[in-house]
Motif scaffolding. Sequence first.
Motif, mmCIF file in Angstrom:
data_model
loop_
_atom_site.group_PDB
_atom_site.id
_atom_site.type_symbol
_atom_site.label_atom_id
_atom_site.label_comp_id
_atom_site.label_asym_id
_atom_site.label_seq_id
_atom_site.Cartn_x
_atom_site.Cartn_y
_atom_site.Cartn_z
ATOM 1 N N SER A 177 11.558 7.181 -1.839
ATOM 2 C CA SER A 177 12.422 7.541 -0.715
ATOM 3 C C SER A 177 13.768 8.093 -1.150
ATOM 4 O O SER A 177 14.592 8.414 -0.293
ATOM 5 N N LYS A 178 13.999 8.216 -2.434
ATOM 6 C CA LYS A 178 15.319 8.648 -2.901
ATOM 7 C C LYS A 178 15.244 10.092 -3.408
ATOM 8 O O LYS A 178 15.283 11.017 -2.610
ATOM 9 N N ALA A 179 15.121 10.312 -4.705
ATOM 10 C CA ALA A 179 15.098 11.685 -5.202
ATOM 11 C C ALA A 179 13.916 12.481 -4.651
ATOM 12 O O ALA A 179 13.973 13.713 -4.592
ATOM 13 N N LEU A 180 12.838 11.796 -4.254
ATOM 14 C CA LEU A 180 11.684 12.496 -3.701
ATOM 15 C C LEU A 180 11.758 12.665 -2.187
ATOM 16 O O LEU A 180 10.871 13.263 -1.578
ATOM 17 N N GLY A 181 12.798 12.121 -1.566
ATOM 18 C CA GLY A 181 13.120 12.452 -0.187
ATOM 19 C C GLY A 181 12.160 11.961 0.866
ATOM 20 O O GLY A 181 12.212 12.422 2.014
ATOM 21 N N GLY A 182 11.247 11.036 0.536
ATOM 22 C CA GLY A 182 10.262 10.619 1.521
ATOM 23 C C GLY A 182 10.315 9.141 1.813
ATOM 24 O O GLY A 182 11.310 8.613 2.306
ATOM 25 N N ALA A 183 9.229 8.456 1.533
ATOM 26 C CA ALA A 183 9.134 7.010 1.708
ATOM 27 C C ALA A 183 8.004 6.529 0.825
ATOM 28 O O ALA A 183 7.243 7.323 0.273
ATOM 29 N N GLY A 184 7.895 5.206 0.701
ATOM 30 C CA GLY A 184 6.835 4.623 -0.093
ATOM 31 C C GLY A 184 7.339 4.082 -1.407
ATOM 32 O O GLY A 184 8.526 4.183 -1.733
ATOM 33 N N GLY A 185 6.431 3.470 -2.157
ATOM 34 C CA GLY A 185 6.780 2.903 -3.451
ATOM 35 C C GLY A 185 5.628 3.059 -4.410
ATOM 36 O O GLY A 185 4.512 3.451 -4.033
ATOM 37 N N VAL A 186 5.894 2.761 -5.689
ATOM 38 C CA VAL A 186 4.856 2.892 -6.704
ATOM 39 C C VAL A 186 5.023 1.804 -7.753
ATOM 40 O O VAL A 186 6.139 1.400 -8.079
ATOM 41 N N VAL A 187 3.906 1.321 -8.270
ATOM 42 C CA VAL A 187 3.859 0.507 -9.481
ATOM 43 C C VAL A 187 3.049 1.300 -10.489
ATOM 44 O O VAL A 187 1.934 1.743 -10.188
ATOM 45 N N ALA A 188 3.609 1.490 -11.697
ATOM 46 C CA ALA A 188 2.934 2.254 -12.742
ATOM 47 C C ALA A 188 2.877 1.422 -14.011
ATOM 48 O O ALA A 188 3.867 0.799 -14.394
ATOM 49 N N GLY A 189 1.722 1.412 -14.653
ATOM 50 C CA GLY A 189 1.570 0.617 -15.867
ATOM 51 C C GLY A 189 0.147 0.642 -16.362
ATOM 52 O O GLY A 189 -0.640 1.542 -16.012
ATOM 53 N N PRO A 190 -0.255 -0.343 -17.148
ATOM 54 C CA PRO A 190 -1.621 -0.397 -17.678
ATOM 55 C C PRO A 190 -2.670 -0.460 -16.565
ATOM 56 O O PRO A 190 -2.430 -1.047 -15.498
ATOM 57 N N GLN A 191 -3.824 0.103 -16.841
ATOM 58 C CA GLN A 191 -4.898 0.128 -15.844
ATOM 59 C C GLN A 191 -5.283 -1.268 -15.396
ATOM 60 O O GLN A 191 -5.585 -1.493 -14.212
ATOM 61 N N ALA A 192 -5.257 -2.238 -16.311
ATOM 62 C CA ALA A 192 -5.651 -3.603 -15.952
ATOM 63 C C ALA A 192 -4.709 -4.193 -14.911
ATOM 64 O O ALA A 192 -5.141 -4.972 -14.038
ATOM 65 N N LEU A 193 -3.426 -3.848 -14.976
ATOM 66 C CA LEU A 193 -2.479 -4.335 -13.972
ATOM 67 C C LEU A 193 -2.781 -3.728 -12.611
ATOM 68 O O LEU A 193 -2.782 -4.436 -11.589
ATOM 69 N N ILE A 194 -3.041 -2.432 -12.579
ATOM 70 C CA ILE A 194 -3.330 -1.774 -11.299
ATOM 71 C C ILE A 194 -4.605 -2.345 -10.692
ATOM 72 O O ILE A 194 -4.688 -2.589 -9.476
ATOM 73 N N ARG A 195 -5.615 -2.605 -11.515
ATOM 74 C CA ARG A 195 -6.842 -3.233 -11.028
ATOM 75 C C ARG A 195 -6.546 -4.596 -10.407
ATOM 76 O O ARG A 195 -7.066 -4.944 -9.343
#
Length: 378
Positions: free
Chosen positions: A230-248
Motif C-alpha cells: 500500500s505504500k510505494a506500490l500505491g495499492g493495498a495488501g501485504g506479502v510474506v516472502a521466504g523459503p518455500q517451506a514457510l509459505i507452505r
Amino acid sequence: MGDWLSTLRRKAELRERAGLRRELRPRAGDDALIDLAGNDYLGLSRHPEVRAAAASALDEYGLGATGSRLVRGSTDAHTALEIALAGWLGAEQALVYSSGYLANLGAVRALCGPRTLLVSDAHCHASLIDGCRLAGAETVVFAHGDPADAARVLAAHPGRPAVVLTESVFSVDGDLAPLAELHAAARAHGALLLVDDAHGLGVIGRAGAGGAVAAGIAGEPDVIVTATLSKALGGAGGVVAGPQALIRHLVDTGRTFIFDTALPPAITAGVGAALELARAGDPLRAVLHERAAAIRDVCRAAGLAVTDPAGGVVSVEAPSAEHAWSWAGACRDKGVAVGCFRPPSTPDSRSRLRLTVNAGVPAADFARALEIIVEVRP
C-alpha cells in the motif's frame, strides 16, 4: 448497564486533555492539499498503467474476491503477483495477504513454537508488536537499531529457537536498520531474522527491491521479508516472502491467511502493474531521495529537530502532542497535508510531524509545502 459507556467517555476526555484525540478526515477524489502525509512514495496510485490494469481486472473478476484464498479468492492475478514479488525480493516464494498488518501477524505466529524467543527492536511497528502478543511467545525488546544489544539478548538465552524482528526503514523516524549486522548477530546464535520492509520496498535497494536486497541478505534461508503493498506500490495488501517451506506452512495453518477474504483482484492486478513500474523506477527514486534530503536540510536550517531519512519518511519533532496537533492543523489550513504522530503511534513519548515524500507531487508544490511547514511551526 451504562457504566461502560461512561468509562469510555471519561477515557475520551482524558485523551482530549492530553492532546491525543484522533479524527477521521474524509478527502474527496479531487482533494487539493499538497500531500506530504500519504505513503504513495513513487506516485504510482494514479499512474495510467496501474489504473488500466485495475480497471481491466475489475471488468474480468468483479468488485471483490468473493472468498478466502483457499475457497474462491485466488485468481490468476494473485499468482502472477506472488511470482513477481518473489523474483523482485530474491525469495524462493511469496504469499499475498489482504493487508500488511495481517501478513505480519501471520508470519510472526508461524515462526513460533513452544520455546521460541522473539527479540524485537524497540521501534518495531504495531503489527509486529501485536504479532508477538498473538504468538504468545516470550518477547524481549532490544535497543533500537543496536545489533550488539540484540546479540546480548540472544546470548542470554542459549539453545532456544529465536526470531529477531525489525523494520528496514522505520515507519516513524525513517531511519535504516543495520540489517546485515542484525542478520550476522541472528545467524551467530541460530536465530531467524524477520524484516518488515513496508517502507523500504520500492524505495531502497537494487531496482527498489527493498532493505534485504540492499543489505545483501535477500534469499538467505534464515531471512523472512514482509511488506505492505500500500505504500510505494500505491495499492493495498501485504506479502510474506521466504523459503518455500514457510509459505507452505502459512497456506496450511496460517489463520490470518486461511480465514480472511482475499485481496480484491482489481487491486491485485493494479499492484502488479505498479511493481513493474517501481522495478524500473530509478528516476522516481532519485526524486524521492532528493526531496527527503531537502526536507531535512530546510527543517534543520530553520532550527527544527529532524531525522536523517533513509527512504521517504522524515520525522520532525514537535514540542508536545498538543503542538503537533495544532501544527498539523495549521499546515492543513494552508493547503498542506502532513502526518501527525503522537503516542501511542510513536515508539517513545515524543510527538512529531511525519513528512512523507511523494515523487508525483509537482516540484513547485513541494517547495511551497516546505515553506508552509516552517512558516506555521509552533
